[in-house]
Write a protein that holds these residues in place. Structure first.
Motif, PDB file in Angstrom:
ATOM      1  N   GLY A   9       0.725  -1.238   0.000  1.00  0.00           N
ATOM      2  CA  GLY A   9       0.000   0.000   0.000  1.00  0.00           C
ATOM      3  C   GLY A   9       0.752   1.285   0.000  1.00  0.00           C
ATOM      4  O   GLY A   9       0.542   2.111  -0.847  1.00  0.00           O
ATOM      5  N   ASN A  10       1.657   1.507   0.920  1.00  0.00           N
ATOM      6  CA  ASN A  10       2.224   2.831   1.073  1.00  0.00           C
ATOM      7  C   ASN A  10       3.714   2.803   0.781  1.00  0.00           C
ATOM      8  O   ASN A  10       4.514   3.066   1.641  1.00  0.00           O
ATOM      9  CB  ASN A  10       1.978   3.304   2.484  1.00  0.00           C
ATOM     10  N   GLY A  97      -5.036 -11.026 -15.009  1.00  0.00           N
ATOM     11  CA  GLY A  97      -6.461 -10.833 -14.809  1.00  0.00           C
ATOM     12  C   GLY A  97      -6.785  -9.373 -14.554  1.00  0.00           C
ATOM     13  O   GLY A  97      -5.920  -8.491 -14.666  1.00  0.00           O
ATOM     14  N   ALA A  98      -8.041  -9.128 -14.203  1.00  0.00           N
ATOM     15  CA  ALA A  98      -8.487  -7.768 -13.927  1.00  0.00           C
ATOM     16  C   ALA A  98      -7.926  -7.284 -12.599  1.00  0.00           C
ATOM     17  O   ALA A  98      -7.801  -8.049 -11.647  1.00  0.00           O
ATOM     18  CB  ALA A  98     -10.014  -7.723 -13.896  1.00  0.00           C
ATOM     19  N   LEU A  99      -7.576  -6.012 -12.529  1.00  0.00           N
ATOM     20  CA  LEU A  99      -7.133  -5.419 -11.269  1.00  0.00           C
ATOM     21  C   LEU A  99      -8.318  -5.374 -10.302  1.00  0.00           C
ATOM     22  O   LEU A  99      -9.465  -5.131 -10.699  1.00  0.00           O
ATOM     23  CB  LEU A  99      -6.597  -4.008 -11.501  1.00  0.00           C
ATOM     24  N   TYR A 100      -8.036  -5.596  -9.029  1.00  0.00           N
ATOM     25  CA  TYR A 100      -9.083  -5.534  -8.013  1.00  0.00           C
ATOM     26  C   TYR A 100      -9.443  -4.078  -7.700  1.00  0.00           C
ATOM     27  O   TYR A 100     -10.610  -3.746  -7.490  1.00  0.00           O
ATOM     28  CB  TYR A 100      -8.599  -6.233  -6.742  1.00  0.00           C
ATOM     29  N   ARG A 101      -8.409  -3.214  -7.696  1.00  0.00           N
ATOM     30  CA  ARG A 101      -8.641  -1.822  -7.312  1.00  0.00           C
ATOM     31  C   ARG A 101      -7.442  -0.979  -7.745  1.00  0.00           C
ATOM     32  O   ARG A 101      -6.307  -1.427  -7.708  1.00  0.00           O
ATOM     33  CB  ARG A 101      -8.824  -1.736  -5.803  1.00  0.00           C
ATOM     34  N   THR A 102      -7.736   0.238  -8.160  1.00  0.00           N
ATOM     35  CA  THR A 102      -6.689   1.216  -8.439  1.00  0.00           C
ATOM     36  C   THR A 102      -6.751   2.274  -7.346  1.00  0.00           C
ATOM     37  O   THR A 102      -7.693   3.063  -7.299  1.00  0.00           O
ATOM     38  CB  THR A 102      -6.889   1.871  -9.814  1.00  0.00           C
ATOM     39  N   LYS A 103      -5.774   2.282  -6.460  1.00  0.00           N
ATOM     40  CA  LYS A 103      -5.776   3.237  -5.354  1.00  0.00           C
ATOM     41  C   LYS A 103      -5.200   4.580  -5.782  1.00  0.00           C
ATOM     42  O   LYS A 103      -5.611   5.622  -5.282  1.00  0.00           O
ATOM     43  CB  LYS A 103      -4.978   2.683  -4.172  1.00  0.00           C
ATOM     44  N   SER A 104      -4.239   4.535  -6.667  1.00  0.00           N
ATOM     45  CA  SER A 104      -3.606   5.763  -7.117  1.00  0.00           C
ATOM     46  C   SER A 104      -2.899   5.493  -8.440  1.00  0.00           C
ATOM     47  O   SER A 104      -1.972   4.691  -8.485  1.00  0.00           O
ATOM     48  CB  SER A 104      -2.590   6.266  -6.078  1.00  0.00           C
ATOM     49  N   SER A 169      -4.525 -15.076  -2.820  1.00  0.00           N
ATOM     50  CA  SER A 169      -3.541 -14.104  -2.339  1.00  0.00           C
ATOM     51  C   SER A 169      -3.888 -12.723  -2.898  1.00  0.00           C
ATOM     52  O   SER A 169      -4.377 -12.586  -4.018  1.00  0.00           O
ATOM     53  CB  SER A 169      -2.133 -14.487  -2.793  1.00  0.00           C
ATOM     54  N   ALA A 170      -3.612 -11.699  -2.097  1.00  0.00           N
ATOM     55  CA  ALA A 170      -3.829 -10.319  -2.544  1.00  0.00           C
ATOM     56  C   ALA A 170      -2.469  -9.656  -2.751  1.00  0.00           C
ATOM     57  O   ALA A 170      -1.559  -9.829  -1.941  1.00  0.00           O
ATOM     58  CB  ALA A 170      -4.647  -9.546  -1.517  1.00  0.00           C
ATOM     59  N   MET A 171      -2.333  -8.937  -3.849  1.00  0.00           N
ATOM     60  CA  MET A 171      -1.077  -8.260  -4.161  1.00  0.00           C
ATOM     61  C   MET A 171      -1.280  -6.752  -4.157  1.00  0.00           C
ATOM     62  O   MET A 171      -2.295  -6.255  -4.629  1.00  0.00           O
ATOM     63  CB  MET A 171      -0.567  -8.664  -5.536  1.00  0.00           C
ATOM     64  N   ARG A 172      -0.302  -6.051  -3.614  1.00  0.00           N
ATOM     65  CA  ARG A 172      -0.274  -4.603  -3.762  1.00  0.00           C
ATOM     66  C   ARG A 172       0.967  -4.238  -4.544  1.00  0.00           C
ATOM     67  O   ARG A 172       2.091  -4.528  -4.137  1.00  0.00           O
ATOM     68  CB  ARG A 172      -0.282  -3.892  -2.420  1.00  0.00           C
ATOM     69  N   LEU A 173       0.758  -3.589  -5.678  1.00  0.00           N
ATOM     70  CA  LEU A 173       1.850  -3.140  -6.529  1.00  0.00           C
ATOM     71  C   LEU A 173       2.048  -1.647  -6.321  1.00  0.00           C
ATOM     72  O   LEU A 173       1.083  -0.879  -6.347  1.00  0.00           O
ATOM     73  CB  LEU A 173       1.516  -3.386  -7.992  1.00  0.00           C
ATOM     74  N   THR A 174       3.295  -1.265  -6.127  1.00  0.00           N
ATOM     75  CA  THR A 174       3.604   0.146  -5.943  1.00  0.00           C
ATOM     76  C   THR A 174       4.759   0.524  -6.870  1.00  0.00           C
ATOM     77  O   THR A 174       5.783  -0.152  -6.892  1.00  0.00           O
ATOM     78  CB  THR A 174       3.994   0.445  -4.494  1.00  0.00           C
ATOM     79  N   PHE A 175       4.583   1.595  -7.609  1.00  0.00           N
ATOM     80  CA  PHE A 175       5.616   2.084  -8.514  1.00  0.00           C
ATOM     81  C   PHE A 175       5.933   3.532  -8.159  1.00  0.00           C
ATOM     82  O   PHE A 175       5.021   4.339  -7.963  1.00  0.00           O
ATOM     83  CB  PHE A 175       5.146   1.989  -9.968  1.00  0.00           C
ATOM     84  N   GLU A 257       8.238  12.079  -6.984  1.00  0.00           N
ATOM     85  CA  GLU A 257       7.485  12.923  -7.904  1.00  0.00           C
ATOM     86  C   GLU A 257       6.086  12.361  -8.106  1.00  0.00           C
ATOM     87  O   GLU A 257       5.108  13.103  -8.212  1.00  0.00           O
ATOM     88  CB  GLU A 257       8.207  13.005  -9.243  1.00  0.00           C
ATOM     89  N   SER A 258       5.983  11.032  -8.154  1.00  0.00           N
ATOM     90  CA  SER A 258       4.688  10.399  -8.386  1.00  0.00           C
ATOM     91  C   SER A 258       4.710   8.975  -7.833  1.00  0.00           C
ATOM     92  O   SER A 258       5.756   8.329  -7.815  1.00  0.00           O
ATOM     93  CB  SER A 258       4.383  10.364  -9.882  1.00  0.00           C
ATOM     94  N   VAL A 259       3.550   8.510  -7.377  1.00  0.00           N
ATOM     95  CA  VAL A 259       3.406   7.158  -6.842  1.00  0.00           C
ATOM     96  C   VAL A 259       2.182   6.509  -7.480  1.00  0.00           C
ATOM     97  O   VAL A 259       1.121   7.134  -7.597  1.00  0.00           O
ATOM     98  CB  VAL A 259       3.238   7.153  -5.307  1.00  0.00           C
ATOM     99  N   MET A 260       2.317   5.254  -7.886  1.00  0.00           N
ATOM    100  CA  MET A 260       1.211   4.486  -8.452  1.00  0.00           C
ATOM    101  C   MET A 260       0.976   3.264  -7.560  1.00  0.00           C
ATOM    102  O   MET A 260       1.919   2.523  -7.269  1.00  0.00           O
ATOM    103  CB  MET A 260       1.547   4.037  -9.886  1.00  0.00           C
ATOM    104  N   VAL A 261      -0.263   3.069  -7.118  1.00  0.00           N
ATOM    105  CA  VAL A 261      -0.589   1.954  -6.236  1.00  0.00           C
ATOM    106  C   VAL A 261      -1.799   1.202  -6.794  1.00  0.00           C
ATOM    107  O   VAL A 261      -2.851   1.797  -7.052  1.00  0.00           O
ATOM    108  CB  VAL A 261      -0.909   2.434  -4.806  1.00  0.00           C
TER     109      VAL A 261
END
Length: 271
Positions: A9-10, A97-104, A169-175, A257-261
């Motif tokens: 997440g963060n 597959g489809a993303l569960y949620r786009t947080k940012s 399993s749940a995955m959180r991807l952060t870029f 500068e930017s965060v993608m979650v």
């Protein structure tokens, strides 16, 4: 196509890692590495060999934005075709597959592919394989209007079960996209904070993070992390601990500068 990574997440970000992964001549190769059709037995041998002899794993993440009003049957065909690429010899793990949620995210991505390899050479082989190229040309490009890929090297996986997140399993991807002019010390600090998240938050099976080595396809995001949780309830628990999460973010926010979650759940059809 190429690959991409996430984090719980963060997470934080860093500046591009200058490991220059040779870009295949075929323009589609950056998003999906290469392979040869193989039997399940040969894939097992690859997994066993990788976990016992190689301390590093190559992470590949591809984010896809399906065009609005696309026929659902075509979307299902794309997802099914991507998941069938697990049969390739060079692939240690693959789920799509489809993303569960786009947080940012500045781009409304709709789908994701995550795969793992024991070497950059195996990733490249996957990208160039005719079957992979066919999937890209026939099932992805006609229905997607944006694609992003991130690849990185991680040494935080112990092999075995950790290489293949189980169904549910749940995955959180952060870029992370870093501000210009930051040095290696800042990069190391950010990666250190990301790696420490597993000890800060419960419910995380493992965290993988690193510097992207395929910058041309990552839209400027240079640090990637992938946090794998036992399930959605454990992922949601991290979001509920806002004070603790804000404390972790404060350690690196001045560098970003930017965060993608993005969040994703491994389904039974993709394993």
């Amino acid at each position: 196509m190429t690959m991409l990574c996430l984090k719980a997440g963060n997470l934080l970000s860093t500046k591009p890692f200058h490991l220059h992964f040779p870009v295949p001549k075929h323009q589609l190769s950056p998003f999906f590495p290469s392979f040869k059709p193989s039997s399940s037995a040969s894939r097992s041998q690859i997994r066993m060999s990788s976990s016992s002899t190689s301390p590093q794993t190559i992470e590949h993440i591809v984010l896809l934005k399906v065009k609005e009003n696309t026929d659902p049957a075509k979307v299902n065909t794309m997802v099914h075709s991507l998941n069938r690429l697990i049969s390739l010899d060079s692939v240690l793990h693959l789920t799509a597959g489809a993303l569960y949620r786009t947080k940012s995210s500045p781009i409304p991505f709709t789908h994701m592919l995550h795969s793992r390899y024991s070497s950059k050479e195996n990733l490249s082989a996957y990208a160039l394989h005719p079957t992979h190229v066919q999937v890209v040309q026939e099932s992805i490009l006609p229905i997607c209007d944006d694609i992003m890929a991130v690849d990185w090297v991680t040494d935080d996986l112990s092999g075995g079960d950790s290489l293949v997140p189980p169904s549910g399993s749940a995955m959180r991807l952060t870029f992370l996209k870093l501000k210009e002019g930051l040095g290696d010390e800042v990069k190391d600090e950010i990666l250190g904070v990301i790696k420490g998240i597993k000890d800060t938050f419960g419910g995380i099976d493992h965290i993988s993070c690193g510097e992207n080595f395929s910058p041309a396809r990552a839209k400027g995001y240079s640090i990637a992390s992938l946090a794998v949780f036992r399930g959605l309830s454990e992922l949601e628990a991290v979001d509920s601990a806002k004070e603790l999460a804000n404390l972790e973010k404060a350690k690196v926010r001045d560098y970003l500068e930017s965060v993608m979650v993005l969040d994703y759940v491994v389904s039974s059809s993709s394993v």
